[in-house]
Design a protein around this motif. Sequence first.
Motif, PDB file in Angstrom:
ATOM      1  N   LEU A 132       0.802  -1.349   0.000  1.00 51.08           N
ATOM      2  CA  LEU A 132      -0.058  -0.140  -0.113  1.00 51.08           C
ATOM      3  C   LEU A 132       0.924   1.290   0.003  1.00 51.08           C
ATOM      4  CD1 LEU A 132      -2.787  -0.994   2.519  1.00 51.08           C
ATOM      5  CD2 LEU A 132      -2.998  -1.086   0.024  1.00 51.08           C
ATOM      6  N   ILE A 133       1.912   1.114   0.852  1.00 52.21           N
ATOM      7  CA  ILE A 133       2.770   2.523   0.932  1.00 52.21           C
ATOM      8  C   ILE A 133       3.489   2.761  -0.714  1.00 52.21           C
ATOM      9  CG2 ILE A 133       4.925   3.257   1.940  1.00 52.21           C
ATOM     10  CD1 ILE A 133       4.311   1.795   4.330  1.00 52.21           C
ATOM     11  N   VAL A 134       3.841   1.488  -1.217  1.00 50.31           N
ATOM     12  CA  VAL A 134       4.395   1.558  -2.752  1.00 50.31           C
ATOM     13  C   VAL A 134       3.484   2.323  -3.718  1.00 50.31           C
ATOM     14  CG1 VAL A 134       5.478   0.506  -4.555  1.00 50.31           C
ATOM     15  CG2 VAL A 134       6.259  -0.035  -2.185  1.00 50.31           C
ATOM     16  N   ILE A 135       2.222   1.879  -3.585  1.00 52.06           N
ATOM     17  CA  ILE A 135       1.139   2.444  -4.389  1.00 52.06           C
ATOM     18  C   ILE A 135       0.707   3.579  -4.159  1.00 52.06           C
ATOM     19  CG2 ILE A 135      -1.458   2.039  -5.017  1.00 52.06           C
ATOM     20  CD1 ILE A 135      -1.137  -0.767  -4.697  1.00 52.06           C
ATOM     21  N   PHE A 136       0.889   4.215  -2.965  1.00 63.12           N
ATOM     22  CA  PHE A 136       0.567   5.446  -2.844  1.00 63.12           C
ATOM     23  C   PHE A 136       1.384   6.305  -3.228  1.00 63.12           C
ATOM     24  CE2 PHE A 136       1.150   9.143   0.293  1.00 63.12           C
ATOM     25  CZ  PHE A 136      -0.116   9.789   0.206  1.00 63.12           C
ATOM     26  N   ILE A 153       3.512  10.690  -7.248  1.00 61.89           N
ATOM     27  CA  ILE A 153       4.406  10.936  -8.277  1.00 61.89           C
ATOM     28  C   ILE A 153       3.554  11.279  -9.497  1.00 61.89           C
ATOM     29  CG2 ILE A 153       6.237  10.335  -9.925  1.00 61.89           C
ATOM     30  CD1 ILE A 153       7.152   8.783  -7.426  1.00 61.89           C
ATOM     31  N   LEU A 154       2.715  10.329  -9.684  1.00 59.48           N
ATOM     32  CA  LEU A 154       1.659  10.513 -11.313  1.00 59.48           C
ATOM     33  C   LEU A 154       1.058  11.909 -10.943  1.00 59.48           C
ATOM     34  CD1 LEU A 154       0.597   9.242 -13.679  1.00 59.48           C
ATOM     35  CD2 LEU A 154      -1.073   8.191 -12.415  1.00 59.48           C
ATOM     36  N   GLY A 155       0.167  12.382  -9.638  1.00 60.63           N
ATOM     37  CA  GLY A 155      -0.186  13.582  -9.743  1.00 60.63           C
ATOM     38  C   GLY A 155       0.566  14.466  -9.779  1.00 60.63           C
ATOM     39  N   VAL A 156       1.672  14.615  -9.438  1.00 65.79           N
ATOM     40  CA  VAL A 156       2.447  15.754  -9.380  1.00 65.79           C
ATOM     41  C   VAL A 156       2.748  15.916 -11.027  1.00 65.79           C
ATOM     42  CG1 VAL A 156       4.891  16.542  -8.929  1.00 65.79           C
ATOM     43  CG2 VAL A 156       3.526  15.579  -7.097  1.00 65.79           C
ATOM     44  N   LEU A 216       1.198  15.026 -13.642  1.00 66.77           N
ATOM     45  CA  LEU A 216      -0.079  15.390 -14.269  1.00 66.77           C
ATOM     46  C   LEU A 216      -0.323  17.047 -14.054  1.00 66.77           C
ATOM     47  CD1 LEU A 216      -2.715  12.569 -13.988  1.00 66.77           C
ATOM     48  CD2 LEU A 216      -1.440  13.438 -16.024  1.00 66.77           C
ATOM     49  N   ILE A 217      -0.198  17.658 -12.913  1.00 66.68           N
ATOM     50  CA  ILE A 217      -0.305  18.946 -12.390  1.00 66.68           C
ATOM     51  C   ILE A 217       0.631  19.694 -13.213  1.00 66.68           C
ATOM     52  CG2 ILE A 217      -0.103  20.565 -10.490  1.00 66.68           C
ATOM     53  CD1 ILE A 217      -1.457  18.516  -8.775  1.00 66.68           C
ATOM     54  N   TYR A 218       1.929  19.251 -13.310  1.00 67.32           N
ATOM     55  CA  TYR A 218       3.125  20.068 -14.117  1.00 67.32           C
ATOM     56  C   TYR A 218       2.692  20.252 -15.214  1.00 67.32           C
ATOM     57  CZ  TYR A 218       7.535  20.983 -16.067  1.00 67.32           C
ATOM     58  OH  TYR A 218       8.775  21.428 -16.726  1.00 67.32           O
ATOM     59  N   LYS A 219       2.458  19.052 -16.134  1.00 70.31           N
ATOM     60  CA  LYS A 219       1.927  18.952 -17.453  1.00 70.31           C
ATOM     61  C   LYS A 219       0.716  19.912 -17.718  1.00 70.31           C
ATOM     62  CE  LYS A 219       0.970  15.981 -21.317  1.00 70.31           C
ATOM     63  NZ  LYS A 219       1.001  14.369 -21.615  1.00 70.31           N
ATOM     64  N   TYR A 220       0.039  20.180 -16.887  1.00 69.97           N
ATOM     65  CA  TYR A 220      -1.438  20.811 -17.369  1.00 69.97           C
ATOM     66  C   TYR A 220      -0.892  22.190 -17.280  1.00 69.97           C
ATOM     67  CZ  TYR A 220      -5.949  23.267 -16.602  1.00 69.97           C
ATOM     68  OH  TYR A 220      -6.925  23.851 -16.967  1.00 69.97           O
ATOM     69  N   THR A 221      -0.166  22.789 -16.200  1.00 72.48           N
ATOM     70  CA  THR A 221       0.396  24.057 -15.946  1.00 72.48           C
ATOM     71  C   THR A 221       1.267  24.593 -17.183  1.00 72.48           C
ATOM     72  OG1 THR A 221       2.168  23.274 -14.482  1.00 72.48           O
ATOM     73  CG2 THR A 221       0.125  24.068 -13.529  1.00 72.48           C
ATOM     74  N   ARG A 222       1.779  23.825 -17.770  1.00 72.32           N
ATOM     75  CA  ARG A 222       2.755  24.103 -18.829  1.00 72.32           C
ATOM     76  C   ARG A 222       2.127  24.118 -20.139  1.00 72.32           C
ATOM     77  NH1 ARG A 222       8.342  24.012 -18.353  1.00 72.32           N
ATOM     78  NH2 ARG A 222       8.145  24.737 -20.389  1.00 72.32           N
ATOM     79  N   CYS A 223       1.027  23.118 -20.257  1.00 70.88           N
ATOM     80  CA  CYS A 223       0.444  23.063 -21.627  1.00 70.88           C
ATOM     81  C   CYS A 223      -1.078  23.353 -21.582  1.00 70.88           C
ATOM     82  CB  CYS A 223       0.919  21.608 -22.237  1.00 70.88           C
ATOM     83  SG  CYS A 223       2.525  21.262 -22.269  1.00 70.88           S
ATOM     84  N   GLY A 224      -1.513  23.870 -20.707  1.00 68.52           N
ATOM     85  CA  GLY A 224      -2.923  23.990 -20.472  1.00 68.52           C
ATOM     86  C   GLY A 224      -3.508  25.210 -21.186  1.00 68.52           C
TER      87      GLY A 224
END
Length: 275
Positions: free
Chosen positions: A163-167, A172-175, A177-185
């Motif tokens: 569970l710790i590894v999945i979290f 990391i995936l959420g960070v 996606l946020i970075y990609k949206y702010t750069r290319c949104g």
Amino acid sequence: MARFLLTDLQASNSGPYTCEYYRREPPQISSQPSDSLLLLVTGEFPKPSLQAHQRGVVTARENVTLQCQRLNNSFESVMFALLKAGAAEPIRVQGPAKEKMDFSLRSVTVSDAGNYSCVYFLMKAPFWASEPSNHLEITVKDKTERESPKMAETGVGTVELTLIVIFILLFILGVFLIYKYTRCGAAPNKMTKCSRSSKDPQEQRTSVQPGKESDDLSMAITSCSPALDKASQVSRAEEPHTVTYAELNTRALREGLSRQMEQPLETCVYSTLKG
């Protein structure tokens, strides 16, 4: 109960012993002899070797085979005895045999763990015995001990670790996606189209001949509106300082062209603008 202390034992003290009791007053009737107890005094023969067929840690309920082998088998058959440190008497006595003997420990438990050794001795008087072999340590692991010592100490099991590894992966995936949206949104329809020129605006003005045409052209070439969105301004900040952005006024160009067609032809000077 009575205790008999034997001191300064020698090889001649080896042999079977029994005990009995009797009445001190008449009639002095004695009891039957006890079962015989064989006393061995070791050291008369060279020590044997003790080996285990299984290597490493033994799991509980498994069978363990220990082999005791003597180096010199020139004399008659002998008996073999398996000893365990802390036990008052041999664990097993088997024989006769000339060279070696296997001792099988079936369905071992944690209590069977310890240091083992073996000896061999003569079956009849003078009952001489060899020196004990080198100790062989047997380790028995219980089947219920599935967790490693480090995991047991920290209290973290396999499920908790997963569970710790999945979290961590989801974080990391959420960070990302946020970075990609702010750069290319930014929406592409908000971008203002501007022509770029490598020349300085002052150079553009001086390269055109003075006259009415220059007035029309100055009306056609206007600076980009400062009301551009933030995304366009950010992209401009990244461009070199020598780049100038302009917006073409197509209406002024058409009007200037129509005026030129109405006037008589005159000598004109043409200048090339690099777009």
